[in-house]
Write a protein that holds these residues in place. Structure first.
Motif, short mmCIF file in Angstrom:
data_model
loop_
_atom_site.label_atom_id
_atom_site.label_comp_id
_atom_site.label_asym_id
_atom_site.label_seq_id
_atom_site.Cartn_x
_atom_site.Cartn_y
_atom_site.Cartn_z
N THR A 49 0.84 -1.18 0.00
CA THR A 49 0.00 0.00 0.00
C THR A 49 0.89 1.24 0.00
N PHE A 50 0.43 2.31 -0.66
CA PHE A 50 1.25 3.50 -0.74
C PHE A 50 0.39 4.74 -0.80
N CYS A 51 1.02 5.87 -0.50
CA CYS A 51 0.35 7.17 -0.44
C CYS A 51 0.86 8.10 -1.52
N SER A 52 -0.05 8.88 -2.04
CA SER A 52 0.30 9.95 -2.97
C SER A 52 -0.75 11.04 -2.82
N GLY A 53 -0.34 12.16 -2.29
CA GLY A 53 -1.28 13.27 -2.10
C GLY A 53 -2.42 12.89 -1.19
N GLU A 54 -3.64 13.00 -1.70
CA GLU A 54 -4.83 12.66 -0.93
C GLU A 54 -5.27 11.21 -1.15
N LEU A 85 5.41 1.45 -9.64
CA LEU A 85 4.18 2.03 -9.10
C LEU A 85 4.46 3.27 -8.26
N LEU A 86 5.50 3.22 -7.44
CA LEU A 86 5.83 4.37 -6.61
C LEU A 86 6.19 5.58 -7.46
N LYS A 87 6.92 5.34 -8.55
CA LYS A 87 7.27 6.44 -9.45
C LYS A 87 6.05 6.91 -10.24
N GLU A 88 5.31 5.97 -10.78
CA GLU A 88 4.15 6.28 -11.62
C GLU A 88 3.11 7.12 -10.87
N TYR A 89 2.89 6.82 -9.61
CA TYR A 89 1.89 7.53 -8.82
C TYR A 89 2.50 8.65 -7.96
N ASP A 90 3.79 8.90 -8.12
CA ASP A 90 4.50 9.92 -7.35
C ASP A 90 4.25 9.75 -5.85
N ALA A 91 4.49 8.52 -5.38
CA ALA A 91 4.22 8.17 -3.99
C ALA A 91 5.23 8.81 -3.04
N ASN A 92 4.75 9.15 -1.86
CA ASN A 92 5.62 9.75 -0.85
C ASN A 92 6.00 8.75 0.24
N GLN A 156 15.14 0.63 -1.36
CA GLN A 156 15.54 0.66 -2.77
C GLN A 156 14.34 0.86 -3.71
N TYR A 157 13.14 0.63 -3.24
CA TYR A 157 11.96 0.77 -4.11
C TYR A 157 11.78 2.20 -4.62
N PHE A 158 12.28 3.18 -3.89
CA PHE A 158 12.16 4.57 -4.33
C PHE A 158 13.24 4.96 -5.33
N LYS A 159 14.24 4.12 -5.52
CA LYS A 159 15.30 4.44 -6.47
C LYS A 159 14.79 4.22 -7.89
N PRO A 160 15.19 5.09 -8.82
CA PRO A 160 14.74 4.94 -10.21
C PRO A 160 15.17 3.60 -10.80
N VAL A 161 14.27 3.02 -11.57
CA VAL A 161 14.53 1.74 -12.22
C VAL A 161 14.49 1.98 -13.73
N ASP A 162 15.52 1.54 -14.42
CA ASP A 162 15.53 1.64 -15.88
C ASP A 162 14.73 0.49 -16.46
N TYR A 170 4.13 -4.20 -19.61
CA TYR A 170 3.82 -5.37 -18.79
C TYR A 170 3.41 -4.94 -17.38
N LEU A 171 4.17 -4.05 -16.77
CA LEU A 171 3.87 -3.61 -15.40
C LEU A 171 2.58 -2.80 -15.33
N GLU A 172 2.26 -2.11 -16.39
CA GLU A 172 1.02 -1.32 -16.46
C GLU A 172 -0.21 -2.20 -16.22
N LYS A 173 -0.13 -3.46 -16.61
CA LYS A 173 -1.27 -4.38 -16.47
C LYS A 173 -1.64 -4.63 -15.01
N PHE A 174 -0.72 -4.40 -14.09
CA PHE A 174 -0.99 -4.64 -12.68
C PHE A 174 -1.87 -3.54 -12.08
N LYS A 175 -1.96 -2.40 -12.73
CA LYS A 175 -2.72 -1.28 -12.18
C LYS A 175 -4.19 -1.63 -11.94
#
Length: 184
Positions: A49-54, A85-92, A156-162, A170-175
């Protein structure tokens, strides 16, 4: 989809009082929410679970396994997926809860809470007991909290992944398996 609805139904109405989803919110709300999920589903799921804004986002990895012909997410895919996901949703901040067996084969519920900036991370380990004679009644024992350093594997999950475009697709399908709760 039925289990996503269960997860969203068990989120207590008191969660709606807070405006911003952040690290403190996760530390306060996830442990009781997780126990309600366990009660409602009579299972011990792996939750990210993660947070982004509201917004508070919840991904039940165990539920995904049911939709993926029993195949779960391995550690390498988990790292790429969570980082994406953390990058895509700009999670804090985020939390990850899973069941593990310690060296003495005692079941433990392990929850990691991680804040992006300023970096802060804790891990909470709590004993779990499953009484199969009581229709798999789940109870909890001793709880221990550890402070984690910024070099822990979960930081390490917050570090950029190439990722290649193919990997992103492929990862988009998990959304579709992520539930979202807007805090107001």
């Amino acid at each position: 989809m039925h289990k996503i609805l269960i997860l969203l139904v068990v989120i207590p109405s008191s969660l709606f009082a807070q405006k911003l989803c952040n690290y403190d919110y996760l530390k306060n709300e996830i442990p009781p929410l997780y126990k309600k999920i366990v009660e409602k589903t009579n299972s011990i799921p792996k939750i990210f679970t993660f947070c982004s804004g509201e917004n508070h986002y919840l991904f039940n990895l165990t539920m995904f396994q049911q939709f993926n012909e029993g195949v779960g997410i391995n550690r390498a895919l988990e790292k790429d997926l969570f980082g994406y996901l953390l990058k895509e949703y700009d999670a804090n901040s985020y939390s990850r809860t899973s069941l593990v067996a310690d060296k003495n084969q005692q079941l433990q519920l392990v929850t990691n809470f991680t804040n992006k900036k300023p970096f802060e991370a804790i891990e909470i380990r709590q004993e779990v007991f499953v009484d199969e004679a009581e229709n798999q009644n789940i109870s909890y024992g001793k709880k221990v909290t550890y402070i984690r350093r910024n070099n822990s594997k979960f930081a390490q999950y917050f570090k950029p992944v190439d990722l290649s475009e193919e990997e992103k697709v492929y990862l988009e399908k998990f959304k579709q398996f992520i539930g979202v709760q807007k805090l107001n």
